[in-house]
Design an enzyme around this catalytic site. Sequence first.
Site, PDB file in Angstrom:
ATOM      1  NE  ARG A   8      14.524 -78.721  22.900  1.00 27.03           N
ATOM      2  CZ  ARG A   8      13.285 -78.668  23.386  1.00 27.03           C
ATOM      3  NH1 ARG A   8      12.526 -77.619  23.125  1.00 27.03           N
ATOM      4  NH2 ARG A   8      12.802 -79.663  24.102  1.00 27.03           N
ATOM      5  CG  HIS A   9      16.145 -82.767  20.343  1.00 23.96           C
ATOM      6  ND1 HIS A   9      14.779 -82.939  20.431  1.00 23.96           N
ATOM      7  CD2 HIS A   9      16.582 -82.595  21.608  1.00 23.96           C
ATOM      8  CE1 HIS A   9      14.401 -82.892  21.693  1.00 23.96           C
ATOM      9  NE2 HIS A   9      15.478 -82.670  22.433  1.00 23.96           N
ATOM     10  CD  GLU A  87      18.188 -81.649  28.263  1.00 23.06           C
ATOM     11  OE1 GLU A  87      19.140 -81.011  28.777  1.00 23.06           O
ATOM     12  OE2 GLU A  87      17.285 -81.119  27.596  1.00 23.06           O
TER      13      GLU A  87
END
Length: 230
Positions: A8-9, A87
């Site tokens: 996840r960023h 997303e």
Amino acid sequence: MVKIYLVRHGKTMFNTIGRAQGWSDTPLTKEGQLGITELGLGFKINNIRFDRAYSSDSGRTLQTMNLILENSDNEGIAYTMDPRIREWCFGSMDGAYDGELFGGVLPRTEAFGGREIDSLTYEDIANGIMEVDTAGWAESWDVLSNRIITGFTELAQEAEDFESEEIVVVSHGMTIATFIHLIDPDQPRIQLLDNGSVTELEYKNGQFDILKIGDMSYRREGRKLLKNEE
């Protein structure tokens, strides 16, 4: 067999103030950059050498990937951006405060039916977002789930075709959680994935196996190294 490190960023401005980003975008904060630097160093400590890299086309995932590759000594590998692993799109509610969206607007939709969000399926949430989206940008569950599973499967298959052994993929919290649900519906619905967490999978002949979900150990190892260097 391909081992996938699905990240996840890093933490962004909107993450910090509790806004739903969706297809809108904000950059990583200084804290977010530090967290991904820790992650990259954690990969380096463990001598992880990536054969290929993939991310969504959102700015926050590109920034995250650059920091990972730079700090893990993996610069120069083949890198592909894929919009299919973006997303979720919240339509006209992109950028809304999480509390307003998930605690105010969505609970009043027909899709939610007065239920608590913890009891809802991903399909319920997608239907609720479509109800409140006045711009017509939000995706139906069929469109959303298909793009996510197709995107991840095709990039994994490409990596296998290139005989890659280890790849890194940077995506988004709800997208990763949805992907895990799609490949293993028996998994409990993931409530939160930390920024910079790593979900590890293996892929072989069209089949994904889940090894770890939301692992923070690489970041902890990188943080320890940075502290020792101070």
